[in-house]
Write an enzyme that holds these catalytic residues in place. Structure first.
Site, PDB file in Angstrom:
ATOM      1  N   LYS A  83      16.272  79.175  56.571  1.00  0.00           N
ATOM      2  CA  LYS A  83      15.563  78.610  57.728  1.00  0.00           C
ATOM      3  C   LYS A  83      14.529  77.602  57.233  1.00  0.00           C
ATOM      4  O   LYS A  83      13.743  77.912  56.342  1.00  0.00           O
ATOM      5  CB  LYS A  83      14.851  79.751  58.466  1.00  0.00           C
ATOM      6  CG  LYS A  83      14.947  79.740  59.974  1.00  0.00           C
ATOM      7  CD  LYS A  83      14.189  80.960  60.532  1.00  0.00           C
ATOM      8  CE  LYS A  83      14.276  80.979  62.040  1.00  0.00           C
ATOM      9  NZ  LYS A  83      13.488  82.092  62.629  1.00  0.00           N
TER      10      LYS A  83
HETATM   11  O1  G3P Z   1      12.002  83.218  65.366  1.00  0.00           O
HETATM   12  C1  G3P Z   1      11.258  82.600  66.338  1.00  0.00           C
HETATM   13  C2  G3P Z   1      10.614  83.563  67.248  1.00  0.00           C
HETATM   14  O2  G3P Z   1      10.248  84.649  66.503  1.00  0.00           O
HETATM   15  C3  G3P Z   1       9.385  83.104  67.971  1.00  0.00           C
HETATM   16  O3  G3P Z   1       9.183  83.984  69.005  1.00  0.00           O
HETATM   17  O4  G3P Z   1       7.929  85.140  70.739  1.00  0.00           O
HETATM   18  O5  G3P Z   1       6.766  84.332  68.657  1.00  0.00           O
HETATM   19  O6  G3P Z   1       7.537  82.721  70.367  1.00  0.00           O
HETATM   20  P1  G3P Z   1       7.767  84.050  69.735  1.00  0.00           P
END
Ligand code: G3P
Length: 217
Positions: A83
């Site tokens: 990633k």
């Molecule tokens: O991998 C990306 C994801 O973890 C982001 O999620 O909920 O932190 O916006 P969030």
């Protein structure tokens, strides 16, 4: 549509994998930082559990650092996907790594222009963050609609991995738009099972059945 778990927690991933509906895992430095133990061993264990694409993110911000970390991450297991952030250095690293046959997931995507760059750099996955766009008052699913349209126009092989899913509606809308993958925290996958009429219906079936068995007994 494929469903990935967005977590670095071994127990959560084991429980989700046991449901038989999980196709992969996405992690990021914030998620892995929460977990005890060596992150490389944790990623290896996660690969053994899901036997599908597992994304591990570089923390370097320059291209040569990303390439060095990318090769290390790819060497952890055949299921590992590297990633990289959607920056100029990230796109350069994506081009180089994908050129070597290493699968790359370009993350922190917030615009269709960014998604076009990632596809042109040979990314295997693009990760647009719908929840974080919603957080700033922009409809995240509009971005998915644009990317599906653009990738469809040019037959790009890059798969659209909808990330930062905060609730089942994000998953449903992603599926309706034809996105390839949605990645969700374990709690969101859990919510997808829930419907009150299913519980009420099952309870009635079982009550009727027991009543009938009691009468016949
Ligand atoms: O991998 C990306 C994801 O973890 C982001 O999620 O909920 O932190 O916006 P969030």
């Amino acid at each position: 549509m494929k469903l990935f778990i967005d977590s670095g927690n071994i127990k959560d991933i084991e429980a989700a994998a046991a449901l038989g509906i999980i196709d992969g895992v996405t992690t990021n430095p914030s998620l892995l930082a929460k977990e005890p133990g060596d992150y490389r061993q944790n990623l290896k264990r996660i690969c053994q559990i899901v036997k599908g694409p597992v994304s591990g993110e570089v923390t370097a911000t320059d291209t040569s650092g990303m390439l060095q970390q990318g090769h290390d991450i790819a060497s952890i297991d055949e299921h590992m996907v590297v990633k990289v952030p959607l920056t100029r250095d990230g796109i350069k690293a994506c081009k180089a790594l994908s050129g070597e046959g290493i699968r790359v997931n370009v993350t922190l995507c917030f615009s269709a222009a960014q998604a076009l760059l990632a596809a042109k750099a040979g990314a295997t996955f693009i990760s647009p963050f719908v929840g974080r766009l919603d957080d700033v008052g922009t409809n995240g699913m509009d971005l998915i609609r644009e990317i599906v349209e653009i990738y469809g126009n040019y037959d790009f092989s890059t798969e659209i991995l909808v990330a930062s899913c905060r609730h089942p509606i994000h998953v449903i809308e992603a599926a309706r738009l034809g996105a390839d993958i949605a990645t969700c925290p374990p709690a969101v996958v859990d919510q997808m099972f829930n419907h009150p009429l299913t519980n009420i219906g099952l309870e009635k079936f079982l009550k009727d059945w027991e009543k009938a068995q009691a009468v016949k007994a």
